[in-house]
Design an enzyme around this catalytic site. Structure first.
Site, PDB file in Angstrom:
ATOM      1  N   TYR A  18      16.907 -19.175  -3.258  1.00  0.00           N
ATOM      2  CA  TYR A  18      16.396 -18.797  -4.647  1.00  0.00           C
ATOM      3  C   TYR A  18      16.729 -17.252  -4.865  1.00  0.00           C
ATOM      4  CZ  TYR A  18      13.503 -17.555  -8.667  1.00  0.00           C
ATOM      5  OH  TYR A  18      12.928 -16.947  -9.954  1.00  0.00           O
ATOM      6  N   GLU A  40       7.225 -19.985 -14.837  1.00  0.00           N
ATOM      7  CA  GLU A  40       6.528 -19.058 -14.553  1.00  0.00           C
ATOM      8  C   GLU A  40       4.843 -19.466 -14.946  1.00  0.00           C
ATOM      9  OE1 GLU A  40       6.925 -16.564 -12.538  1.00  0.00           O
ATOM     10  OE2 GLU A  40       9.228 -16.308 -12.573  1.00  0.00           O
ATOM     11  N   TRP A  48       4.861 -19.421  -6.017  1.00  0.00           N
ATOM     12  CA  TRP A  48       6.176 -19.863  -6.517  1.00  0.00           C
ATOM     13  C   TRP A  48       6.973 -20.753  -5.711  1.00  0.00           C
ATOM     14  CZ3 TRP A  48       8.296 -19.931 -11.182  1.00  0.00           C
ATOM     15  CH2 TRP A  48       9.531 -19.840 -11.090  1.00  0.00           C
TER      16      TRP A  48
END
Length: 184
Positions: A18, A40, A48
């Site tokens: 990522y 988010e 995350w």
């Protein structure tokens, strides 16, 4: 001297991929910006990495984050999503995603695109930071507070200045790759 990557991404291959391929790369597509905003907001209170692991499930559940489709979700769709074990099943976050799709559509009408609205805050180019360590990186800034306040005035929900700052980092509105990171 060999440069080293941002240390936050080194705990898993998924994080590292990522970081190397998406995080901090300028993003200007309304649909992708909406996806990042939704993800988010779903990340709030979670890691995350949890969201990244569920990302493909989110894409399937939310029709690839097609703004018009998400904006038209019904109570039946909310119920379906709240039972989907592949995503985070928080009804407040699900309803906020639908609400925010409607708000994105309004922003598109007012400003031409969601991209133009967001990127105008940084004069259409990434802010350049000079952080040496992960501890130097703030969780929010005056600008993320302003953007958050402005989005809330436009009706957006389940967003705070920390979520907005993470969004700004992910979409490269601010370049928070550490100074020694080769992705900088």
């Amino acid at each position: 001297m060999k440069k080293k990557k941002c240390d936050w991404c080194l705990e898993s291959q998924l994080y590292e991929d990522y970081h190397d391929n998406e995080w901090g790369k300028p993003l200007h597509d309304d649909q992708k910006l909406f996806e990042f905003l939704v993800l988010e907001s779903f990340q709030a209170g979670l890691s995350w990495l949890t969201i990244l692991k569920k990302r493909e499930n989110f894409r399937q559940a939310f029709n690839d984050f097609e703004i018009d489709e998400v904006a038209d979700y019904t109570d039946d769709k909310i119920e379906e999503l709240s039972k989907n074990a592949g995503i985070v099943r928080n009804k407040l976050k699900i309803k906020a995603a639908i609400n925010n799709a409607k708000c994105v559509k309004k922003v598109q009408k007012e400003h031409g695109s969601f991209n133009d609205f967001l990127w105008s805050y940084v004069d259409y180019k990434p802010l350049q930071t000079n952080f040496m360590t992960i501890n130097d990186v703030p969780s929010q800034t005056e600008l993320s507070q302003k953007i958050c306040k402005d989005l809330k005035k436009k009706g957006f929900k389940f967003l705070g200045p920390t979520i907005i700052y993470a969004f700004m980092q992910a979409t490269s509105m601010t370049n928070d790759h550490l100074l020694e990171c080769p992705s900088r």
